[in-house]
Write a protein that holds these residues in place. Structure first.
Motif, PDB file in Angstrom:
ATOM      1  N   SER A  47       0.863  -1.238  -0.147  1.00 29.89           N
ATOM      2  CA  SER A  47      -0.130   0.029   0.129  1.00 29.89           C
ATOM      3  C   SER A  47       0.903   1.305  -0.073  1.00 29.89           C
ATOM      4  CB  SER A  47      -1.067   0.044   1.058  1.00 29.89           C
ATOM      5  OG  SER A  47      -1.880  -0.971   1.059  1.00 29.89           O
ATOM      6  N   VAL A  48       2.041   1.239   0.646  1.00 26.93           N
ATOM      7  CA  VAL A  48       2.903   2.396   0.624  1.00 26.93           C
ATOM      8  C   VAL A  48       3.247   2.552  -0.830  1.00 26.93           C
ATOM      9  CG1 VAL A  48       5.007   3.305   1.418  1.00 26.93           C
ATOM     10  CG2 VAL A  48       3.618   1.942   3.002  1.00 26.93           C
ATOM     11  N   LEU A  49       3.900   1.595  -1.450  1.00 24.30           N
ATOM     12  CA  LEU A  49       4.205   1.792  -2.772  1.00 24.30           C
ATOM     13  C   LEU A  49       3.177   2.135  -3.639  1.00 24.30           C
ATOM     14  CD1 LEU A  49       6.534  -1.530  -2.681  1.00 24.30           C
ATOM     15  CD2 LEU A  49       7.427   0.766  -3.116  1.00 24.30           C
ATOM     16  N   ASN A  50       2.095   1.499  -3.654  1.00 27.60           N
ATOM     17  CA  ASN A  50       1.351   1.902  -4.640  1.00 27.60           C
ATOM     18  C   ASN A  50       0.747   3.333  -4.308  1.00 27.60           C
ATOM     19  OD1 ASN A  50       0.840  -0.368  -5.884  1.00 27.60           O
ATOM     20  ND2 ASN A  50      -0.641  -1.361  -4.562  1.00 27.60           N
ATOM     21  N   TYR A  51       0.520   3.823  -3.031  1.00 26.98           N
ATOM     22  CA  TYR A  51       0.240   5.279  -2.718  1.00 26.98           C
ATOM     23  C   TYR A  51       1.333   6.521  -3.253  1.00 26.98           C
ATOM     24  CZ  TYR A  51      -1.487   9.330  -0.188  1.00 26.98           C
ATOM     25  OH  TYR A  51      -1.863  10.682   0.019  1.00 26.98           O
ATOM     26  N   CYS A  52       2.538   5.961  -3.254  1.00 25.96           N
ATOM     27  CA  CYS A  52       3.586   6.842  -3.746  1.00 25.96           C
ATOM     28  C   CYS A  52       3.778   6.901  -5.169  1.00 25.96           C
ATOM     29  CB  CYS A  52       4.785   6.348  -3.119  1.00 25.96           C
ATOM     30  SG  CYS A  52       5.174   6.422  -1.218  1.00 25.96           S
ATOM     31  N   MET A  53       3.476   5.622  -5.649  1.00 27.70           N
ATOM     32  CA  MET A  53       3.729   5.638  -7.406  1.00 27.70           C
ATOM     33  C   MET A  53       2.499   6.328  -8.029  1.00 27.70           C
ATOM     34  SD  MET A  53       5.011   1.660  -8.142  1.00 27.70           S
ATOM     35  CE  MET A  53       3.421   1.045  -7.701  1.00 27.70           C
ATOM     36  N   ALA A  54       1.309   6.656  -7.157  1.00 33.11           N
ATOM     37  CA  ALA A  54       0.271   7.199  -8.021  1.00 33.11           C
ATOM     38  C   ALA A  54       0.362   8.757  -7.800  1.00 33.11           C
ATOM     39  CB  ALA A  54      -0.901   6.698  -7.177  1.00 33.11           C
ATOM     40  N   ASP A  55       1.465   9.149  -6.971  1.00 34.22           N
ATOM     41  CA  ASP A  55       1.592  10.751  -6.694  1.00 34.22           C
ATOM     42  C   ASP A  55       2.866  11.227  -7.201  1.00 34.22           C
ATOM     43  OD1 ASP A  55       1.606  13.286  -5.456  1.00 34.22           O
ATOM     44  OD2 ASP A  55       0.957  12.641  -3.652  1.00 34.22           O
ATOM     45  N   SER A  56       2.801  11.982  -8.484  1.00 35.86           N
ATOM     46  CA  SER A  56       4.067  12.438  -9.062  1.00 35.86           C
ATOM     47  C   SER A  56       4.712  13.268  -8.178  1.00 35.86           C
ATOM     48  CB  SER A  56       3.708  13.167 -10.318  1.00 35.86           C
ATOM     49  OG  SER A  56       2.873  14.223 -10.318  1.00 35.86           O
ATOM     50  N   ASN A  57       4.097  13.874  -7.133  1.00 40.67           N
ATOM     51  CA  ASN A  57       4.870  14.811  -6.149  1.00 40.67           C
ATOM     52  C   ASN A  57       5.414  14.126  -4.831  1.00 40.67           C
ATOM     53  OD1 ASN A  57       4.140  17.074  -7.603  1.00 40.67           O
ATOM     54  ND2 ASN A  57       2.813  17.950  -6.270  1.00 40.67           N
ATOM     55  N   ILE A  58       5.478  12.766  -4.775  1.00 44.72           N
ATOM     56  CA  ILE A  58       6.405  11.805  -3.811  1.00 44.72           C
ATOM     57  C   ILE A  58       7.446  11.281  -4.566  1.00 44.72           C
ATOM     58  CG2 ILE A  58       6.065  10.119  -2.400  1.00 44.72           C
ATOM     59  CD1 ILE A  58       3.263  10.687  -1.842  1.00 44.72           C
ATOM     60  N   ILE A  59       8.709  11.659  -3.990  1.00 45.64           N
ATOM     61  CA  ILE A  59       9.852  10.738  -4.672  1.00 45.64           C
ATOM     62  C   ILE A  59      10.560  10.360  -3.504  1.00 45.64           C
ATOM     63  CG2 ILE A  59       9.972  12.097  -6.610  1.00 45.64           C
ATOM     64  CD1 ILE A  59      12.243  13.808  -5.323  1.00 45.64           C
ATOM     65  N   THR A  60      11.525   9.450  -3.503  1.00 48.91           N
ATOM     66  CA  THR A  60      12.244   8.851  -2.533  1.00 48.91           C
ATOM     67  C   THR A  60      13.993   8.595  -2.953  1.00 48.91           C
ATOM     68  OG1 THR A  60      12.396   7.022  -0.986  1.00 48.91           O
ATOM     69  CG2 THR A  60      11.744   6.415  -3.097  1.00 48.91           C
ATOM     70  N   VAL A  61      14.813   8.900  -1.744  1.00 51.25           N
ATOM     71  CA  VAL A  61      15.759   8.083  -2.193  1.00 51.25           C
ATOM     72  C   VAL A  61      16.015   6.604  -1.842  1.00 51.25           C
ATOM     73  CG1 VAL A  61      17.318  10.305  -1.714  1.00 51.25           C
ATOM     74  CG2 VAL A  61      16.744   8.883   0.104  1.00 51.25           C
ATOM     75  N   ILE A  94       6.093  -1.743 -10.073  1.00 52.47           N
ATOM     76  CA  ILE A  94       7.067  -1.206  -8.785  1.00 52.47           C
ATOM     77  C   ILE A  94       8.603  -1.280  -9.151  1.00 52.47           C
ATOM     78  CG2 ILE A  94       7.588  -2.252  -6.468  1.00 52.47           C
ATOM     79  CD1 ILE A  94       4.572  -2.883  -6.405  1.00 52.47           C
ATOM     80  N   PHE A  95       8.956  -2.327  -9.745  1.00 48.08           N
ATOM     81  CA  PHE A  95      10.426  -2.493 -10.081  1.00 48.08           C
ATOM     82  C   PHE A  95      10.996  -1.546 -10.788  1.00 48.08           C
ATOM     83  CE2 PHE A  95      14.168  -4.354 -12.670  1.00 48.08           C
ATOM     84  CZ  PHE A  95      14.847  -4.729 -11.674  1.00 48.08           C
ATOM     85  N   LYS A  96      10.179  -0.800 -11.791  1.00 46.14           N
ATOM     86  CA  LYS A  96      10.421   0.174 -12.860  1.00 46.14           C
ATOM     87  C   LYS A  96      10.479   1.637 -12.020  1.00 46.14           C
ATOM     88  CE  LYS A  96       9.050  -1.968 -16.970  1.00 46.14           C
ATOM     89  NZ  LYS A  96       8.174  -1.893 -18.200  1.00 46.14           N
ATOM     90  N   TRP A  97       9.691   1.765 -11.261  1.00 47.40           N
ATOM     91  CA  TRP A  97       9.466   2.881 -10.348  1.00 47.40           C
ATOM     92  C   TRP A  97      10.665   2.953  -9.343  1.00 47.40           C
ATOM     93  CZ3 TRP A  97       8.430   4.395  -4.993  1.00 47.40           C
ATOM     94  CH2 TRP A  97       8.235   5.616  -4.941  1.00 47.40           C
ATOM     95  N   LEU A  98      10.924   2.048  -8.621  1.00 45.84           N
ATOM     96  CA  LEU A  98      12.309   1.927  -7.596  1.00 45.84           C
ATOM     97  C   LEU A  98      13.455   2.203  -8.311  1.00 45.84           C
ATOM     98  CD1 LEU A  98      11.180  -0.745  -5.153  1.00 45.84           C
ATOM     99  CD2 LEU A  98      11.374   1.691  -5.011  1.00 45.84           C
ATOM    100  N   LEU A  99      13.658   1.718  -9.729  1.00 48.77           N
ATOM    101  CA  LEU A  99      14.565   1.962 -10.294  1.00 48.77           C
ATOM    102  C   LEU A  99      14.893   3.489 -10.718  1.00 48.77           C
ATOM    103  CD1 LEU A  99      15.097  -1.177 -12.800  1.00 48.77           C
ATOM    104  CD2 LEU A  99      16.705  -0.415 -11.020  1.00 48.77           C
TER     105      LEU A  99
END
Length: 267
Positions: A47-61, A94-99
């Protein structure tokens, strides 16, 4: 518009949502930067990943647990609390987003002129911000071109200190270890990766306790996670720890960059 940096979520989705509500996050205006370790150990990494991937204003290191997830996804191996993610229908997404996510982010607040260097574990005092960005980008570039090579070779504690002449797997491993696993280092910036307490073994100190030209600039702040045992305490306002142990029934914390205010929610 405000920019917030949020500490290690570790799959604690409910607390993540609670914190976004507490800071009154405006999805179309504000920006969120996560310090890594979005996943693992907690109850709802997917759920954390899906939420973040759906919001272009959230990024992570990327943190060490995010890299571990990338490794499991690359070999299609489901383990522990990450089983749901590895078996998810959108695991390729998920894999592509994290990369796409970096190992280090630098952001300058326009009003104050403060510079914030954000990485999961910190930045060793032997690297300038410029060199850190170059080395982090070097690993990110290879990770995107040949993920399996990096993900399979990143394991291990050696070499335990940086040399400019390092090449190939050893070079990428030590860069990753500094940026995602570092806590204690010695005077030569050799890593002690076995100690996750707050008490240093003889000859070592926390990485942020070394004074250098790199670490002493007044408008420069280092923001990191990874070290839950610190409970966010560094005794230096320019080194800001945001892992306040949410997954260990502590708190999930955010830093508003505009005014350096910290906001937290309980587990």
């Amino acid at each position: 518009m405000s920019t917030y940096v949020i500490g290690d979520i570790h799959g604690c989705f409910d607390q993540f949502v609670d914190l976004l509500n507490k800071i009154n996050y405006k999805k179309n205006e504000d920006k969120i930067i996560l310090v890594g370790d979005l996943v693992n150990r907690g109850p709802d990494s997917l759920s954390v990943l899906n939420y973040c991937m759906a919001d272009s204003n959230i990024i992570t290191v990327l943190g060490n647990h995010d890299l571990y997830l990338l490794y499991l996804l690359s070999i299609d191996k489901a383990r522990g609390s990450l089983k749901e993610v590895v078996e998810a229908d959108n695991k390729k997404q998920i894999f592509k987003w994290l990369l796409k996510m970096p190992l280090m982010i630098e952001i300058v607040d326009e009003l104050s002129g403060n510079s914030f260097l954000i990485s999961h574990a910190g930045i060793p005092e032997i690297w300038s911000p410029k060199k850190t960005k170059e080395l982090a980008s070097e690993v990110t570039s290879l990770l995107q071109k040949n993920p399996l090579k990096v993900l399979q070779s990143m394991w291990g504690d050696n070499p335990n200190k940086w040399h400019d002449e390092l090449i190939d797997d050893e070079r990428y491993r030590i860069i990753i270890n500094y940026l995602t696993r570092m806590r204690f280092v010695d005077k030569n910036c050799a890593l002690d990766l076995k100690n996750n307490t707050v008490t240093a073994t003889t000859g070592f100190k926390p990485w942020f306790k070394y004074c250098s030209k790199t670490h002493e600039k007044k408008k420069q702040y280092y923001v990191f996670g990874h070290w839950a045992a610190l409970k966010g305490q560094t005794d230096d306002p320019h080194f800001i720890g945001l892992d306040t142990g949410c997954v260990w029934k502590g708190k999930l914390s955010a830093l508003r960059l505009n005014d350096l205010e910290r906001i937290s929610v309980d587990f």
